[in-house]
Design a protein around this motif. Structure first.
Motif, short mmCIF file in Angstrom:
data_model
loop_
_atom_site.label_atom_id
_atom_site.label_comp_id
_atom_site.label_asym_id
_atom_site.label_seq_id
_atom_site.Cartn_x
_atom_site.Cartn_y
_atom_site.Cartn_z
N ASP A 180 0.80 -1.22 0.00
CA ASP A 180 0.00 0.00 0.00
C ASP A 180 0.83 1.27 0.00
N CYS A 181 2.10 1.18 -0.36
CA CYS A 181 2.97 2.35 -0.45
C CYS A 181 3.19 2.70 -1.92
N ALA A 182 2.56 3.79 -2.36
CA ALA A 182 2.64 4.19 -3.77
C ALA A 182 4.07 4.54 -4.18
N THR A 183 4.82 5.18 -3.28
CA THR A 183 6.19 5.59 -3.60
C THR A 183 7.07 4.37 -3.88
N ALA A 184 6.94 3.35 -3.05
CA ALA A 184 7.74 2.14 -3.24
C ALA A 184 7.39 1.45 -4.55
N VAL A 185 6.11 1.34 -4.85
CA VAL A 185 5.67 0.69 -6.09
C VAL A 185 6.20 1.46 -7.30
N THR A 186 6.12 2.79 -7.25
CA THR A 186 6.62 3.61 -8.36
C THR A 186 8.11 3.39 -8.57
N MET A 187 8.87 3.33 -7.49
CA MET A 187 10.31 3.10 -7.60
C MET A 187 10.62 1.76 -8.24
N LEU A 188 9.86 0.73 -7.86
CA LEU A 188 10.13 -0.62 -8.35
C LEU A 188 9.70 -0.81 -9.80
N LEU A 189 8.72 -0.03 -10.24
CA LEU A 189 8.25 -0.15 -11.62
C LEU A 189 9.00 0.78 -12.58
N SER A 190 9.73 1.73 -12.03
CA SER A 190 10.44 2.70 -12.86
C SER A 190 11.67 2.08 -13.52
N ASN A 191 11.91 2.48 -14.77
CA ASN A 191 13.11 2.03 -15.49
C ASN A 191 14.26 3.02 -15.37
N GLU A 192 14.02 4.13 -14.69
CA GLU A 192 15.06 5.15 -14.53
C GLU A 192 16.03 4.71 -13.43
N ASN A 193 17.27 5.19 -13.55
CA ASN A 193 18.28 4.89 -12.54
C ASN A 193 17.93 5.60 -11.23
N ASN A 194 18.00 4.87 -10.15
CA ASN A 194 17.71 5.43 -8.84
C ASN A 194 19.01 5.81 -8.14
N HIS A 195 19.07 7.03 -7.62
CA HIS A 195 20.30 7.50 -6.98
C HIS A 195 20.12 7.76 -5.49
N SER A 196 19.06 7.21 -4.92
CA SER A 196 18.82 7.41 -3.50
C SER A 196 19.69 6.45 -2.68
N SER A 197 19.62 6.62 -1.37
CA SER A 197 20.38 5.75 -0.47
C SER A 197 19.83 4.33 -0.46
N LEU A 198 18.67 4.12 -1.06
CA LEU A 198 18.03 2.80 -1.08
C LEU A 198 18.27 2.07 -2.39
N VAL A 199 19.19 2.55 -3.20
CA VAL A 199 19.39 2.01 -4.55
C VAL A 199 19.74 0.52 -4.53
N HIS A 200 20.57 0.07 -3.58
CA HIS A 200 20.96 -1.34 -3.55
C HIS A 200 19.78 -2.23 -3.18
N LEU A 201 18.94 -1.76 -2.28
CA LEU A 201 17.75 -2.52 -1.89
C LEU A 201 16.79 -2.63 -3.07
N ILE A 202 16.62 -1.54 -3.80
CA ILE A 202 15.74 -1.53 -4.98
C ILE A 202 16.26 -2.47 -6.05
N ARG A 203 17.56 -2.48 -6.27
CA ARG A 203 18.16 -3.36 -7.27
C ARG A 203 17.94 -4.82 -6.91
N ASP A 204 18.09 -5.15 -5.63
CA ASP A 204 17.90 -6.54 -5.20
C ASP A 204 16.45 -6.98 -5.41
N ILE A 205 15.50 -6.09 -5.13
CA ILE A 205 14.10 -6.44 -5.32
C ILE A 205 13.80 -6.64 -6.80
N LYS A 206 14.30 -5.75 -7.64
CA LYS A 206 14.07 -5.87 -9.08
C LYS A 206 14.67 -7.17 -9.63
N ALA A 207 15.82 -7.57 -9.09
CA ALA A 207 16.42 -8.84 -9.50
C ALA A 207 15.49 -10.00 -9.15
N GLY A 208 14.87 -9.94 -7.97
CA GLY A 208 13.93 -10.98 -7.56
C GLY A 208 12.68 -10.99 -8.42
#
Length: 264
Positions: A180-208
């Motif tokens: 139910d977090c729109a920001t998290a869903v948007t980050m995970l669906l985006s194809n743009e490079n993420n430069h936040s401090s959470l970039v490694h966590l986002i990459r791991d989720i996308k790999a899964g």
């Protein structure tokens, strides 16, 4: 860019920017003074990344409190404005809001509900995960106490990361991942490079997400009650627990109600 380098350069800088930017500059200077004091007293300087995460979380919280004074700061899911203008919403009292209910996945698919819980004042955080089949029967439930979590958004992504890892291990079917977090869903669906401090966590989720047929979707909080309860359990009790083909008593009524919902 600082155009004035005289004795009053800070005052000149603050006079040229808006209220939100002024607050950010003052926060950076405050943190710099804190690091200076640590070094003066022969203490190690905090890592730059730690200072960045601390300031980002602090600023986000201050802006959310200002723009949404009646919001739940523990969830922190409102979209805040960095333009210096107060975020506005369309009137919601024009028509009654219908509470949406959890729905079973399509035949042959599983549904994974995840949620994060974060308390700004204490820094305590938890993650909750529930995986169910197309009959509404529970495959597993889990909660996790999150250590060194800096924000509500990080708690949401951590719950997604942990839940997806467990689902890939304990099942073989396609998965509908809901949160139910729109920001998290948007980050995970985006194809743009993420430069936040959470970039490694986002990459791991996308790999899964790429390991199987996984469809990710944003849902209402009323559709994520089971995930919310488990996340709160992980945070408040500081527990990390896993139930296979079972669930704690606190979920009994929720699971029974969800199981009786109509499949979509």
């Amino acid at each position: 860019m600082v155009l004035n380098s005289g004795k009053e350069w800070v005052l000149h800088l603050l006079a040229r920017i808006n209220e939100t930017q002024r607050m950010m500059v003052m926060m950076v200077l405050w943190r710099a003074w804190h690091v200076h004091n640590e070094l003066t007293h022969d203490k190690p300087a905090p890592p730059i990344e730690a200072s960045k995460r601390f300031l980002c979380s602090y600023v986000d919280t201050l802006l959310m409190i200002k723009q949404f004074p009646e919001a739940d700061a523990c969830k922190g899911k409102q979209v805040i404005s960095y333009s210096g203008r107060r975020a506005t919403h369309k009137a919601k009292d024009q028509e009654p809001k219908t509470m949406k209910q959890w729905s079973r996945p399509q035949r042959g698919r599983l549904k994974l509900n995840v949620d994060g819980s974060y308390m700004q004042g204490t820094g305590q955080a938890g993650a909750g995960m529930v995986l169910r089949d197309d009959r509404g029967e529970v495959i597993f439930t889990a909660c996790r106490s999150l250590q060194n979590c800096a924000s509500a958004l990080e708690a949401e992504l951590a719950s997604c990361h942990e839940g997806l890892k467990l689902a890939l291990v304990w099942s073989a079917e396609p998965i509908d991942l809901e949160m139910d977090c729109a920001t998290a869903v948007t980050m995970l669906l985006s194809n743009e490079n993420n430069h936040s401090s959470l970039v490694h966590l986002i990459r791991d989720i996308k790999a899964g997400l790429g390991e199987r047929d996984v469809a990710i979707k944003k849902i209402d909080r009323s559709q994520n009650v089971a995930g919310h309860i488990m996340a709160k359990r992980g945070r408040e009790a500081r527990l990390t627990q896993f139930w296979f083909r079972n669930f704690p008593d606190v979920l009994t009524d929720v699971v029974r109600k969800d199981c009786n919902s109509v499949a979509t």
